[in-house]
Design a protein around this motif. Structure first.
Motif, PDB file in Angstrom:
ATOM      1  N   ARG A  54      10.948  16.985  11.455  1.00 37.17           N
ATOM      2  CA  ARG A  54       9.982  16.000  11.960  1.00 37.17           C
ATOM      3  C   ARG A  54       8.871  15.747  10.955  1.00 37.17           C
ATOM      4  N   LYS A  55       9.267  15.589   9.700  1.00 33.21           N
ATOM      5  CA  LYS A  55       8.295  15.240   8.670  1.00 33.21           C
ATOM      6  C   LYS A  55       8.562  13.819   8.215  1.00 33.21           C
ATOM      7  N   GLN A  56       7.550  13.171   7.722  1.00 34.49           N
ATOM      8  CA  GLN A  56       7.765  11.831   7.185  1.00 34.49           C
ATOM      9  C   GLN A  56       6.673  11.480   6.183  1.00 34.49           C
ATOM     10  N   ILE A  57       7.029  10.580   5.271  1.00 35.74           N
ATOM     11  CA  ILE A  57       6.013   9.978   4.413  1.00 35.74           C
ATOM     12  C   ILE A  57       5.953   8.515   4.773  1.00 35.74           C
ATOM     13  N   TYR A  58       4.754   8.051   5.074  1.00 40.96           N
ATOM     14  CA  TYR A  58       4.574   6.668   5.531  1.00 40.96           C
ATOM     15  C   TYR A  58       3.435   6.102   4.723  1.00 40.96           C
ATOM     16  N   LEU A  59       3.720   5.088   3.933  1.00 40.36           N
ATOM     17  CA  LEU A  59       2.668   4.520   3.088  1.00 40.36           C
ATOM     18  C   LEU A  59       1.692   3.744   3.950  1.00 40.36           C
ATOM     19  N   LEU A  60       0.456   4.218   3.960  1.00 40.87           N
ATOM     20  CA  LEU A  60      -0.573   3.568   4.753  1.00 40.87           C
ATOM     21  C   LEU A  60      -1.881   3.796   4.019  1.00 40.87           C
ATOM     22  N   GLY A  61      -2.687   2.765   3.886  1.00 37.12           N
ATOM     23  CA  GLY A  61      -3.998   2.946   3.267  1.00 37.12           C
ATOM     24  C   GLY A  61      -4.896   3.739   4.182  1.00 37.12           C
ATOM     25  N   ASN A  62      -6.117   3.954   3.748  1.00 36.46           N
ATOM     26  CA  ASN A  62      -7.100   4.583   4.612  1.00 36.46           C
ATOM     27  C   ASN A  62      -7.658   3.472   5.504  1.00 36.46           C
ATOM     28  N   PRO A  63      -7.247   3.444   6.793  1.00 33.83           N
ATOM     29  CA  PRO A  63      -7.571   2.251   7.592  1.00 33.83           C
ATOM     30  C   PRO A  63      -9.065   1.947   7.593  1.00 33.83           C
ATOM     31  N   ILE A  64      -9.875   2.994   7.798  1.00 40.43           N
ATOM     32  CA  ILE A  64     -11.315   2.717   7.873  1.00 40.43           C
ATOM     33  C   ILE A  64     -11.812   2.225   6.521  1.00 40.43           C
ATOM     34  N   GLY A  65     -11.347   2.860   5.458  1.00 42.18           N
ATOM     35  CA  GLY A  65     -11.760   2.434   4.123  1.00 42.18           C
ATOM     36  C   GLY A  65     -11.425   0.971   3.876  1.00 42.18           C
ATOM     37  N   TRP A  66     -10.229   0.574   4.302  1.00 41.49           N
ATOM     38  CA  TRP A  66      -9.822  -0.815   4.042  1.00 41.49           C
ATOM     39  C   TRP A  66     -10.637  -1.781   4.889  1.00 41.49           C
ATOM     40  N   TRP A  67     -10.878  -1.383   6.114  1.00 42.97           N
ATOM     41  CA  TRP A  67     -11.645  -2.307   6.969  1.00 42.97           C
ATOM     42  C   TRP A  67     -13.078  -2.421   6.469  1.00 42.97           C
ATOM     43  N   VAL A  68     -13.644  -1.268   6.033  1.00 42.32           N
ATOM     44  CA  VAL A  68     -14.999  -1.322   5.489  1.00 42.32           C
ATOM     45  C   VAL A  68     -15.020  -2.210   4.244  1.00 42.32           C
ATOM     46  N   SER A  69     -13.983  -2.105   3.407  1.00 44.87           N
ATOM     47  CA  SER A  69     -14.008  -2.964   2.206  1.00 44.87           C
ATOM     48  C   SER A  69     -13.883  -4.426   2.564  1.00 44.87           C
ATOM     49  N   PRO A 119       1.281 -11.311   3.028  1.00 41.64           N
ATOM     50  CA  PRO A 119       0.009 -10.988   2.366  1.00 41.64           C
ATOM     51  C   PRO A 119      -1.183 -11.007   3.331  1.00 41.64           C
ATOM     52  N   LEU A 120      -1.143 -11.918   4.291  1.00 39.67           N
ATOM     53  CA  LEU A 120      -2.292 -12.037   5.186  1.00 39.67           C
ATOM     54  C   LEU A 120      -2.559 -10.732   5.928  1.00 39.67           C
ATOM     55  N   SER A 121      -1.512  -9.954   6.183  1.00 41.49           N
ATOM     56  CA  SER A 121      -1.699  -8.749   6.991  1.00 41.49           C
ATOM     57  C   SER A 121      -2.230  -7.575   6.177  1.00 41.49           C
ATOM     58  N   TRP A 122      -2.168  -7.670   4.844  1.00 44.83           N
ATOM     59  CA  TRP A 122      -2.475  -6.484   4.046  1.00 44.83           C
ATOM     60  C   TRP A 122      -3.899  -5.958   4.209  1.00 44.83           C
ATOM     61  N   PRO A 123      -4.935  -6.793   4.025  1.00 45.20           N
ATOM     62  CA  PRO A 123      -6.283  -6.220   4.081  1.00 45.20           C
ATOM     63  C   PRO A 123      -6.579  -5.593   5.437  1.00 45.20           C
ATOM     64  N   PHE A 124      -5.899  -6.066   6.486  1.00 43.23           N
ATOM     65  CA  PHE A 124      -6.165  -5.528   7.818  1.00 43.23           C
ATOM     66  C   PHE A 124      -5.333  -4.293   8.091  1.00 43.23           C
ATOM     67  N   LEU A 125      -4.422  -4.018   7.190  1.00 45.79           N
ATOM     68  CA  LEU A 125      -3.590  -2.832   7.280  1.00 45.79           C
ATOM     69  C   LEU A 125      -2.936  -2.727   8.650  1.00 45.79           C
ATOM     70  N   THR A 126      -2.174  -3.754   9.002  1.00 43.03           N
ATOM     71  CA  THR A 126      -1.567  -3.732  10.325  1.00 43.03           C
ATOM     72  C   THR A 126      -0.231  -2.996  10.345  1.00 43.03           C
ATOM     73  N   ARG A 127       0.321  -2.717   9.159  1.00 45.59           N
ATOM     74  CA  ARG A 127       1.606  -2.028   9.149  1.00 45.59           C
ATOM     75  C   ARG A 127       1.804  -1.342   7.815  1.00 45.59           C
ATOM     76  N   GLY A 128       2.503  -0.218   7.825  1.00 50.45           N
ATOM     77  CA  GLY A 128       2.770   0.483   6.572  1.00 50.45           C
ATOM     78  C   GLY A 128       4.239   0.399   6.201  1.00 50.45           C
TER      79      GLY A 128
END
Lengths: 772, 743
Positions: free
Chosen positions: A602-617, A583-592
């Motif tokens: 060479r396509k992929q779906i990788y769950l990742l938040g909007n890094p800037i949005g999360w850091w701003v929040s 849980p500690l890593s979630w708000p910092f979005l260190t991994r998806g």
């Protein structure tokens, strides 16, 4: 307009702001702020800006969620589970899952409406939908409706909570352009639906709270009940919904404390009316809903399926075509039975081999006949079950049976075996009785050795008497049945239970498992089942009779059993998953989380938040908490930094959002199960709202204008100053730009070169595929 | 709520006037209904009365001494954890060999001291069976029982500080005396007794400190403040449970300082208050705590069972350690045991088992025990060097070396092709290939990180040089992060090659623990190593935390000793203090006085409800419920007692380790005082006359004493058949005369 709201004197129906009708007020405000020189067109635009903003959010949300929703035409991540469960509903086959049923039933409902028959079982990530004929696009489109609704709901919550159009729009747009919510929002997954009900509960509660000066009115009741219904739904999607209930519960406690205050002039009777109506709507209604969804769940899933094995035999036998029901019949004394260990699946076996006199560790054995656990059922695996009472009558009964005499049903029924009966077990092949005695077992020196005793040895006969306990039986009249009863054989003299463990005996034991007497008979590993009665075949007539006789479980019994299993298995989800995170890593979005890959393209779906949005929040949350501490610190010295009205709005609305974030996040720190990034998504929405709340506090003036509004108004607009507009534009532009930049891995629709992949690897933890 | 806050403010520093005089600048939510603050009179403070209090304390002490000491030396059997605290650990202190344990050393040191006083240091007591006939175990038992005896007068004194009536203060002492669990635990040589005593001393001191709060910086104030600090230091040096007492005092102090802040205490005064508390409540306890460890290290100066838990440099300083004498400078051809600097990772190890997946080459793991499979020979690249006859050549910073596993002659190897089995972001490390083969994947570069030695010259020295091993081909670092392998790896630690370039991470740092090279003379390592107390202290704490967390209960094990925290306040699973329970054995049973346990639990549940109830009454404007100062008293005394109970009880729910019923005893002490406080509160709030109050107190006293006597055979030891004690099994879960697992 009056800024100093005399809330103390507020009584139902005496809304002071009501002096102006909302519309007039709106007009006045906007014309004030726009200034004398502004044109009528701008004024018009500002007046309707709330509707325009709302529509814009809907349209943008639609575009982001439905963009090429048919791509990829393959099973993605947890569609494996939730697609499969939908299929089971449509086939009406029983399955077991740790989540409550509502969201999964809603997915299935979509499937049912479009006429999908549930033929596909979503076995593996990457399986093709097209060739399997699955209407996946319709299914996704149906689930994405819930995802589509999230940004508009955020807009509505903010607008109702006293934020300006521009702040509400900011929150909604940040949510619209969050990559994780988009990825999660367009696949066949539960979280969308859960978050939808979560936001709906919050929205209803905000609406309800705004009715506080008109208690027990139609609107008041409507929104109160709506809150209860939505809470019932959210907790029926995932148990995480309990956090939303806690959120509303805490808000209600504060509200009740407010009502209780003598200075508000409520009588105790009024207080209890408030209390009881809330208890009814927010506790009774959700509980009833939760139960109802399970009732529907059980009513749909009537056929036997993959979930049978999780349940007790009684539960299983209620399912149509249950294989258990076909193999479960009464055991009678004199039957030759095969006994199988529940956990390791070995049969109790006795060959005429004996225990060696001396073991490797120099301990000495009894040299008695071995009793061991064998993987295969042989002639050595059958034991004759004998009673300890009426032994003469039993001998006659056996003799008549052996002579081939026809025995009437009534007479046979006298010889059924009950819970807590004392029995002996005679080995059919060698004719000696099973025994345990105070000799250490060959490999587990703390446990007692199992062996057999010749029939004529009466001196030690007490060692051969067993108390037969049926697991879960409540009365002594419970009958022993094959397959469906789990039993413990506890030695009547020594109190040890027959037990085995997966360790193999040395050569002299033919590689069988050691069987010995365990001193703690309550252990789960002492359970055995009777799998077969030698020579007994079930007749069609018996099957029919059994179907009639089946003792029904009431819904509540079934529910209690299922609920217990859900909690147990949820806590047991501890196997390490390569993409789990702390849980500690979630708000910092260190991994998806890698959802899906297509190596060829060479396509992929990788769950990742909007890094800037999360850091701003994160910054916004930090700023809010720092501000809160400052306000409190000054407040303790009776210094008011911002004016009482702004202060109250910050504490009430800002505090509500901050607590919502907290309560949807921090409990995860205490959970033992494996956790994933998408568990943070509910909290991330509240974090985005926090950005807007801070934005409003810093950039929108006069703040009071928005916090002090009548119960009926919606978000109101001012023509924002250039600086405010600029900040808004920059925040949104950055959010959109980041969203677009990460869109290829959120949608999985475009081929990426290694450089393109690497350029998106902002943090070392983003373990994207195809980096080379 | 408001007026209580105001009353509190008024009473703490007496500056309430400032806020009411300037209504304009004040933010008030409900201006019209502001009630004037009328009183700041402290609530009937107890005054120390030498004759009454002195004689009552003497009486309590004598009765308590009788219950704690009566036939204390009757059983010569080593009972319960006496095997650890009376024999094993004191043995180690007396023969000064280093050991490792999860508890801080103070209480064990005290016990060892008392054993030393009576028996000298010339023998070890076997930790099993009976004490030797000529060993005076009674003396040590009496010594620890002293702490148990002190509990009753402390309870009296604490209640006196909390301004309860003397009747109820005396009752508190009686309750402590009459609890069978406190009594039976005091009669054996265990850590719990000193722990309880120091916990009680902390509570007593903080209550005294609270009582002198109107006389800040007076001698009495300083006395109680310093005593609080002293007892905090002592309690946390006995067991880590003492940290809950630290938390209690910490929270109390935070509330006090916040009140000063709201009361506009001048900055200089506030800073003096703050400074005094930092010195007395942080610096002093920490100094005591660290001093106890300093004594621990100073006493244990020989090699012993705990060596392996400490870093090599520490071991090198222990008398008789294998690391004491060895060749200092590492040469090519030396055989090395390499230890990871990461706690818990162990020594670089390999064995002839293969990885089940990946390359399926020979496993390389981290193993914490000494073993010849830990031996690696350091070799040069290429085959042109004769390690037995060519001139000795030092291994230097920046050298490229190869490491050969001595037993299997396989080379330390890593490759890009395979991921490590658990840390999938890293490369796999294997033992592969022969020394003659030329394989660049076997080559590692030495990077010296730090030289903790008197000699620093860029060479590798045994024990003192920390270095990294960098894989030349993939540029990754040999890493051991204390991650356990699955059963196929025998649950040893995973060794991988880390791609992260974290040069300071302990996981990537290695040190030569043992160095064997017959061509280099051995030297005494002690002058070479530099070791600071602080680093030893920190390292030991990491290890203690690790072994504490490793005490994980095995739910399937047959065990009637452990119990879950929820069951304690209700006294569901008392504990037999002996394994053998036959006729003739002296049987001790750890069961509390059920009356005290159950009623005190009720009070612990009641107190928050009472607070809520009074809060609601106030919100409803029902006034006149409190005498002046009474409400403040209810909060001030109750918060310490209830807070102490909660802080000493609730954290156990979050603990993963095994828990026993006597873990509840510190919490029980708080609960007992809370029970007394509630009786006091009831007497004051009721309309009972002083005679009826005395009657209530007498009935309580007689009740608990009667129950105590009823269970006394189990507390003082029962030798007859256990069937004689039939009516003492009050709950079906108790196993007094029947094992709950027996049928």
């Amino acid at each position: 307009m009056s800024v100093d709201e005399p809330q103390l004197k507020r009584r139902p129906g005496k809304d002071t702001v009501g002096a102006l009708s909302p519309d007039k007020q709106l007009h006045q405000d906007s014309s004030n702020s726009v200034g004398a020189g502004s044109r009528a067109g701008v004024s018009e635009l500002v007046r309707n800006s709330s509707s325009y903003a709302f529509m814009a959010v809907v349209v943008l949300s639609f575009i982001t969620r439905y963009y090429r929703i048919w791509d990829p035409a393959q099973v993605v991540f947890d569609e494996v589970h939730f697609g499969k469960f939908a299929s089971y509903y449509l086939r009406r086959e029983y399955y077991f899952d740790v989540h409550p049923p509502l969201a999964k039933m809603l997915i299935a409902l979509g499937g049912w409406l479009i006429g999908y028959d549930g033929h596909f079982l979503f076995e593996k990530i990457g399986m093709d939908y097209m060739s399997n004929g699955v209407p996946y696009m319709m299914l996704r489109g149906w689930v994405a409706l819930f995802g589509l609704a999230l940004p508009p709901l955020v807009y509505m919550i903010m607008a109702e909570s006293g934020y300006s159009v521009i702040a509400s729009l900011l929150a909604a747009l940040l949510v619209t352009f969050d990559n994780a919510l988009v990825t999660q929002g367009r696949l066949i997954l539960l979280d969308n639906i859960m978050i939808f009900f979560m936001l709906a509960s919050v929205y209803s509660y905000v609406k309800f709270f705004k009715q506080r000066y008109h208690p027990f009115g139609v609107q008041w009741w409507t929104w109160l009940l709506s809150t209860g219904v939505m809470l019932g739904c959210v907790v029926s999607c995932k148990l995480v919904g309990l956090f939303t209930i806690a959120l509303v519960g805490v808000a209600v406690i504060f509200d009740l404390r407010r009502i209780l205050d003598i200075r508000r002039g409520n009588t105790m009777l009024e207080f209890w009316q408030h209390f009881v109506s809330r208890a009814f709507a927010l506790i009774a209604v959700p509980v009833v809903l939760y139960l109802s969804f399970f009732a529907i769940h059980l009513a749909i899933l009537t056929r036997t399926g993959p979930g049978d094995a999780y349940h007790t035999s009684q539960f299983q036998m209620q399912l149509i075509d249950s294989p258990l029901a076909k193999s479960s019949f009464d055991v009678h004394y004199g039957d030759q039975i095969a006994i199988r260990h529940r956990e390791t699946g070995v049969f109790v076996d006795s060959n005429s081999g004996r225990y060696p006199l001396r073991y490797e560790d120099q301990r000495v054995s009894s040299q008695g006949q071995q009793v061991t656990g064998a993987k295969d059922k042989t002639d050595n695996s059958f034991w004759i079950i004998k009673p300890m009472v009426n032994q003469e009558a039993f001998a006659q009964f056996v003799a008549r049976r052996q002579a081939g005499e026809e025995i009437s049903k009534d007479e046979l029924n006298k010889w059924v075996v009950h819970h807590t009966d004392l029995v002996q077990l005679q080995h059919a092949a060698t004719g000696s009785n099973m025994r345990t005695h105070d000799v250490a077992s060959p490999m587990t020196s703390t446990n007692m050795e199992f062996t057999t005793l010749a029939l004529n040895d009466t001196a030690h006969a007490a060692d051969t008497v067993w108390k037969l306990e049926i697991d879960g039986a409540k009365s002594n009249s419970t009958l022993l049945k094959t397959s469906s009863s789990f039993i413990r054989l506890v030695n009547n003299k020594h109190g040890v239970a027959m037990w085995t463990h997966p360790k193999k005996l040395p050569e002299w034991g033919h590689g069988h498992q050691e069987i010995n007497g365990k001193k703690d008979p309550t252990a789960k590993s002492t359970l055995w089942a009777i799998t077969e009665i030698r020579g007994r075949q079930i007749t069609a007539e018996e099957v029919e009779e059994m179907a009639k006789k089946q003792s029904g479980m009431s819904f509540l019994e079934k529910f209690v059993e299922l609920q217990g299993l859900m909690i147990k298995h949820n806590n047991a989800l501890t196997t390490v998953h390569p993409f789990q995170s702390t849980p500690l890593s979630w708000p910092f979005l260190t991994r998806g989380i890698s959802f899906w890959t297509d190596a060829a393209q060479r396509k992929q779906i990788y769950l990742l938040g909007n890094p800037i949005g999360w850091w701003v929040s994160n910054l916004a949350l930090l700023a809010f908490f720092a501000g809160l501490v400052m306000l409190e610190a000054y407040g303790m010295r009776d210094i008011d930094l911002v004016g009482s009205i702004v202060r109250r709005h910050i504490l009430r609305s800002g505090g509500f959002i901050a607590f919502a974030w907290f309560i949807h996040y921090f409990p995860f720190f205490m959970m033992g199960r494996s956790l994933f990034l998408h568990h943070y998504l509910p909290a991330s929405i509240f974090a985005y709202m926090m950005v807007a709340a801070c934005f409003q506090f810093i950039f929108v003036h006069p703040y009071q204008l928005f916090t002090l509004r009548s119960w009926s108004s919606r978000a109101r607009a001012l023509l924002p100053s250039y600086s405010t507009g600029l900040v808004f534009a920059v925040l949104v532009a950055i959010q959109v730009a980041t969203f677009v930049f990460f869109a290829p891995i959120s949608y999985g629709t475009s081929t990426l070169t290694a450089e393109q992949v690497n350029s998106r690897r902002w943090l070392p933890g983003y373990d994207l595929h195809f980096q080379k | 709520m408001n007026s209580r806050k105001d009353a509190k403010r008024g009473s703490v520093v007496g500056k309430k006037a400032t806020s009411t005089q300037e209504p304009q600048s004040k933010f008030v939510a409900y201006p019209l209904l502001q009630e004037p603050v009328t009183t700041s009179v402290p609530y009937q403070r107890n005054k120390w009365n030498p004759s009454i209090d002195g004689s009552l304390i003497l009486l309590l002490t004598m009765v308590c001494a009788f219950t704690r000491l009566y036939r204390i030396g009757r059983s010569n059997r080593i009972s319960w954890d006496e095997s650890f605290f009376h024999s094993r650990f004191p043995n180690q202190y007396l023969n000064r060999s280093y050991y490792h344990d999860v508890h801080p050393p103070l209480a064990k040191l005290l016990i060892s001291l008392s054993r030393f006083a009576v028996d000298g240091n010339n023998r070890t007591i076997e930790p099993k069976g009976n004490y030797p006939p000529d060993f005076n175990y009674t003396f040590t038992r009496c010594f620890t029982a002293l702490f148990g005896i002190g509990l009753a007068p402390l309870a009296y004194l604490t209640c006196l500080h909390l301004n309860m009536k003397r009747k109820t203060c005396f009752l508190a002492g009686l309750f402590v005396i009459a609890d069978n669990a406190l009594c039976v635990m005091s009669r054996f040589v265990l850590l719990d007794t000193p722990l309880l005593f120091f916990t009680a001393a902390t509570l007593c001191s903080i209550a005294g400190f609270q009582n002198t709060r109107h006389y800040a910086f007076s001698p009495a104030w300083w006395q109680w403040l310093l005593l609080t600090g002293l007892s905090l230091g002592l309690v946390s040096s006995c067991k880590w449970v003492g940290l809950f007492a630290v938390a209690l005092v910490g929270l109390y102090t935070v509330e006090e300082l916040l009140n000063m802040y709201t009361d506009f205490t001048p900055v200089t005064t506030a800073l003096r208050h703050f400074g005094a508390r930092v010195a007395a409540l942080i610096v002093l306890p920490l100094a005591i705590y660290m001093a106890s460890f300093a004594v621990h290290f100073a006493v244990l100066n020989r090699s012993g069972s705990g060596d392996a838990t400490m870093p090599p440099a520490f071991q090198a300083r222990l008398h008789g350690s294998k690391l004491n004498h060895q060749p200092f400078t590492v040469m090519y051809g030396s055989v090395l045991d390499l230890r990871s600097m990461h706690p818990g990772s162990g020594l670089l190890h390999s064995h002839p088992h293969k990885y089940p997946d990946g390359s399926q080459q020979q496993q390389v793991t981290g193993y914490s025990h000494s073993d010849s499979n830990n031996n690696w020979m350091v070799m040069r690249v290429g085959n042109g060097f004769n390690y037995t006859s060519d001139p000795l050549l030092q291994v230097k910073d920046g050298d490229t070396v190869r490491l050969m596993h001595k037993r299997t002659s396989a080379m330390l190897h890593s490759h890009r092709a395979h991921k490590a089995p658990v840390s999938t972001g890293n490369y796999e490390v294997t033992a592969y290939g022969k020394p003659e083969w030329s394989d660049t994947n076997n080559e590692w570069r030495i990077e010296i990180h730090k030289e903790d030695s008197s000699v620093t010259n860029g060479e590798i020295h045994a024990i003192t040089t920390q270095f990294r091993l960098r894989h030349i081909v993939t540029n990754c670092l040999l890493s051991a992060a204390a991650v356990k392998l699955p059963p196929w790896g025998f649950r040893q630690t995973e060794i991988s090659c880390s791609r992260s370039q974290d040069l300071r991470s302990a996981a990537n740092l290695w040190v030569v623990e043992r160095h064997i090279n017959s061509r280099v003379p051995s030297v005494d390592m002690r002058p070479m190593v530099k070791m600071s107390f602080i680093s030893n202290f920190i390292r030991l704490h990491l290890e203690m935390a690790r072994s504490n967390n490793a005490l994980i209960p095995d739910r399937d094990k047959y065990n009637h000793l452990e119990s879950d925290p929820w069951s304690w306040p209700f006294l569901v699973y008392p504990m037999r203090m002996l394994g053998s329970w036959n006729k003739g054995d002296i049987k001790y049973y750890e069961v509390g006085n059920p009356l005290i346990w159950w009623v005190s639990t009720l009070m612990c549940l009641l107190y928050p409800l009472q607070l809520a109830y009074y809060h609601v009454r106030k919100a409803r404007g029902i006034s006149g419920v409190w005498a002046p100062g009474e409400e403040l008293h209810f909060w001030n005394a109750g918060k310490l007692l209830w807070g102490g109970w909660a802080l000493h009880y609730l954290p156990f729910f979050a603990m993963g380790r095994v828990t026993y019923i006597h873990h509840y005893l510190p919490a029980l002490y708080f609960a007992i005082l809370l029970l007394t406080f509630e009786i006091d509160h009831f007497c004051r709030r009721s309309t009972l006359g002083s005679r009826s109050q005395a009657a209530v107190v007498t009935i309580c006293a007689i009740g608990v004493l009667a129950v105590f006597c009823w269970f006394a055979p189990l507390t003082f030891g029962h030798t007859g058949s256990i069937g004689d004690l039939k009516y003492r099994q009050w709950l079906p879960t108790w196993n007094i005369y029947r094992d709950k697992y027996a049928m």
